[in-house]
Design a protein around this motif. Structure first.
Motif, PDB file in Angstrom:
ATOM      1  N   GLN A  89       0.803  -1.210   0.000  1.00  0.00           N
ATOM      2  CA  GLN A  89       0.000   0.000   0.000  1.00  0.00           C
ATOM      3  C   GLN A  89       0.844   1.272   0.000  1.00  0.00           C
ATOM      4  N   LEU A  90       2.107   1.181  -0.329  1.00  0.00           N
ATOM      5  CA  LEU A  90       2.942   2.361  -0.460  1.00  0.00           C
ATOM      6  C   LEU A  90       2.906   2.807  -1.916  1.00  0.00           C
ATOM      7  N   LEU A  91       2.761   4.095  -2.138  1.00  0.00           N
ATOM      8  CA  LEU A  91       2.566   4.609  -3.483  1.00  0.00           C
ATOM      9  C   LEU A  91       3.873   4.984  -4.167  1.00  0.00           C
ATOM     10  N   GLU A  92       3.887   4.862  -5.456  1.00  0.00           N
ATOM     11  CA  GLU A  92       5.026   5.259  -6.283  1.00  0.00           C
ATOM     12  C   GLU A  92       4.629   6.495  -7.074  1.00  0.00           C
ATOM     13  N   PRO A  93       5.523   7.349  -7.492  1.00  0.00           N
ATOM     14  CA  PRO A  93       6.927   7.356  -7.129  1.00  0.00           C
ATOM     15  C   PRO A  93       7.100   7.912  -5.722  1.00  0.00           C
ATOM     16  N   THR A  94       8.305   7.826  -5.239  1.00  0.00           N
ATOM     17  CA  THR A  94       8.623   8.428  -3.959  1.00  0.00           C
ATOM     18  C   THR A  94       9.343   9.747  -4.222  1.00  0.00           C
ATOM     19  N   GLY A  95       9.368  10.591  -3.231  1.00  0.00           N
ATOM     20  CA  GLY A  95      10.153  11.814  -3.321  1.00  0.00           C
ATOM     21  C   GLY A  95      11.527  11.540  -2.741  1.00  0.00           C
ATOM     22  N   VAL A  96      12.555  11.743  -3.538  1.00  0.00           N
ATOM     23  CA  VAL A  96      13.926  11.526  -3.074  1.00  0.00           C
ATOM     24  C   VAL A  96      14.648  12.874  -3.102  1.00  0.00           C
ATOM     25  N   PHE A  97      15.095  13.304  -1.925  1.00  0.00           N
ATOM     26  CA  PHE A  97      15.744  14.602  -1.772  1.00  0.00           C
ATOM     27  C   PHE A  97      17.057  14.407  -1.032  1.00  0.00           C
ATOM     28  N   TRP A  98      18.061  15.228  -1.338  1.00  0.00           N
ATOM     29  CA  TRP A  98      19.335  15.084  -0.649  1.00  0.00           C
ATOM     30  C   TRP A  98      20.140  16.368  -0.654  1.00  0.00           C
ATOM     31  N   ARG A  99      21.020  16.419   0.317  1.00  0.00           N
ATOM     32  CA  ARG A  99      22.035  17.471   0.407  1.00  0.00           C
ATOM     33  C   ARG A  99      23.363  16.740   0.496  1.00  0.00           C
ATOM     34  N   SER A 100      24.279  17.087  -0.396  1.00  0.00           N
ATOM     35  CA  SER A 100      25.593  16.438  -0.424  1.00  0.00           C
ATOM     36  C   SER A 100      26.539  17.116   0.558  1.00  0.00           C
ATOM     37  N   ALA A 101      27.492  16.345   1.039  1.00  0.00           N
ATOM     38  CA  ALA A 101      28.518  16.898   1.918  1.00  0.00           C
ATOM     39  C   ALA A 101      29.245  18.005   1.166  1.00  0.00           C
ATOM     40  N   GLY A 102      29.498  19.094   1.815  1.00  0.00           N
ATOM     41  CA  GLY A 102      30.212  20.205   1.183  1.00  0.00           C
ATOM     42  C   GLY A 102      29.308  21.183   0.462  1.00  0.00           C
ATOM     43  N   ASP A 103      28.003  20.894   0.349  1.00  0.00           N
ATOM     44  CA  ASP A 103      27.081  21.839  -0.277  1.00  0.00           C
ATOM     45  C   ASP A 103      26.961  23.079   0.588  1.00  0.00           C
ATOM     46  N   ASP A 104      26.988  24.221  -0.044  1.00  0.00           N
ATOM     47  CA  ASP A 104      26.757  25.478   0.655  1.00  0.00           C
ATOM     48  C   ASP A 104      25.312  25.486   1.162  1.00  0.00           C
ATOM     49  N   PRO A 105      25.049  26.000   2.351  1.00  0.00           N
ATOM     50  CA  PRO A 105      23.678  26.014   2.884  1.00  0.00           C
ATOM     51  C   PRO A 105      22.673  26.753   1.992  1.00  0.00           C
ATOM     52  N   ASP A 106      23.170  27.647   1.138  1.00  0.00           N
ATOM     53  CA  ASP A 106      22.271  28.387   0.249  1.00  0.00           C
ATOM     54  C   ASP A 106      21.912  27.617  -1.017  1.00  0.00           C
ATOM     55  N   VAL A 107      22.614  26.513  -1.276  1.00  0.00           N
ATOM     56  CA  VAL A 107      22.335  25.704  -2.464  1.00  0.00           C
ATOM     57  C   VAL A 107      21.024  24.945  -2.236  1.00  0.00           C
ATOM     58  N   PRO A 108      20.107  24.987  -3.202  1.00  0.00           N
ATOM     59  CA  PRO A 108      18.839  24.272  -3.027  1.00  0.00           C
ATOM     60  C   PRO A 108      19.052  22.759  -2.857  1.00  0.00           C
ATOM     61  N   ILE A 109      18.130  22.143  -2.162  1.00  0.00           N
ATOM     62  CA  ILE A 109      18.147  20.691  -1.993  1.00  0.00           C
ATOM     63  C   ILE A 109      18.037  20.040  -3.369  1.00  0.00           C
ATOM     64  N   GLN A 110      18.762  18.952  -3.564  1.00  0.00           N
ATOM     65  CA  GLN A 110      18.718  18.238  -4.832  1.00  0.00           C
ATOM     66  C   GLN A 110      17.612  17.182  -4.787  1.00  0.00           C
ATOM     67  N   CYS A 111      17.079  16.836  -5.962  1.00  0.00           N
ATOM     68  CA  CYS A 111      16.044  15.809  -6.038  1.00  0.00           C
ATOM     69  C   CYS A 111      15.973  15.279  -7.464  1.00  0.00           C
ATOM     70  N   TYR A 112      15.242  14.183  -7.620  1.00  0.00           N
ATOM     71  CA  TYR A 112      14.911  13.693  -8.957  1.00  0.00           C
ATOM     72  C   TYR A 112      13.670  14.475  -9.367  1.00  0.00           C
ATOM     73  N   GLU A 113      13.877  15.508 -10.189  1.00  0.00           N
ATOM     74  CA  GLU A 113      12.827  16.489 -10.444  1.00  0.00           C
ATOM     75  C   GLU A 113      11.554  15.910 -11.034  1.00  0.00           C
ATOM     76  N   ALA A 114      11.656  15.007 -12.004  1.00  0.00           N
ATOM     77  CA  ALA A 114      10.453  14.443 -12.616  1.00  0.00           C
ATOM     78  C   ALA A 114       9.649  13.646 -11.592  1.00  0.00           C
ATOM     79  N   ASP A 115      10.332  12.845 -10.772  1.00  0.00           N
ATOM     80  CA  ASP A 115       9.641  12.073  -9.736  1.00  0.00           C
ATOM     81  C   ASP A 115       9.025  12.990  -8.691  1.00  0.00           C
ATOM     82  N   ALA A 116       9.747  14.019  -8.274  1.00  0.00           N
ATOM     83  CA  ALA A 116       9.233  14.957  -7.273  1.00  0.00           C
ATOM     84  C   ALA A 116       7.996  15.679  -7.808  1.00  0.00           C
ATOM     85  N   GLN A 117       8.035  16.055  -9.080  1.00  0.00           N
ATOM     86  CA  GLN A 117       6.883  16.725  -9.704  1.00  0.00           C
ATOM     87  C   GLN A 117       5.682  15.777  -9.741  1.00  0.00           C
TER      88      GLN A 117
END
Length: 159
Positions: A89-117
């Motif tokens: 009963q878990l739905l697809e797609p999932t939202g996958v978001f991440w912040r990489s080590a060394g990313d500046d705090p002002d850099v937006p969170i990364q994601c798989y844009e099509a899946d997030a949309q």
């Protein structure tokens, strides 16, 4: 008109689900077929819909440290009074978001844009028939806890 809805931790439901695991372990029983237990890196969140005619606009996610966040929606058939999540009963797609080590705090969170949309659009669609939805947040490779993440979705209200 836009509306921003926040994901809120459902501490009470998480506790009930974790007690279910302890109870089964103490009795030496096995989980039911299809039953999925919360792992230590998983948390249940809820979103309450004050409006139901919504159009997805964007995700607002703020992570204070590097790591991955997977957001998984539960089916509209899953009721919060159950003590388990059924894997089917878990739905697809999932939202996958991440912040990489060394990313500046002002850099937006990364994601798989099509899946997030698509995921945001499915949530807006399900909001038409649900006043509350539950989500499974799974943290991976993280150095933060629940207090270190802010997550919401912006919608346009359809008239």
């Amino acid at each position: 008109m836009s509306l921003e809805l926040t994901f809120n931790p459902n501490i009470q439901l998480m506790e009930v689900m974790r007690l279910r695991v302890q109870s089964l372990q103490q009795r030496g029983q096995k989980r039911q077929e299809g039953e999925c237990f919360l792992r230590s890196n998983e948390h249940v969140y809820r979103m309450d819909f004050s409006e139901q005619a919504l159009h997805f606009t964007r995700w607002n996610i703020c992570m204070s440290a590097p790591g991955h966040l997977n957001i998984i929606a539960t089916s509209p058939l899953w009721m919060p009074d159950l003590t388990n999540l059924m894997t089917c009963q878990l739905l697809e797609p999932t939202g996958v978001f991440w912040r990489s080590a060394g990313d500046d705090p002002d850099v937006p969170i990364q994601c798989y844009e099509a899946d997030a949309q698509e995921f945001g659009e499915r949530i807006a669609e399900l909001a038409k028939v649900r006043k509350v939805m539950h989500f499974l947040f799974a943290f991976k490779d993280c150095y933060f806890g629940l207090e270190s993440i802010e997550c919401s979705i912006e919608f346009e209200i359809s008239n």
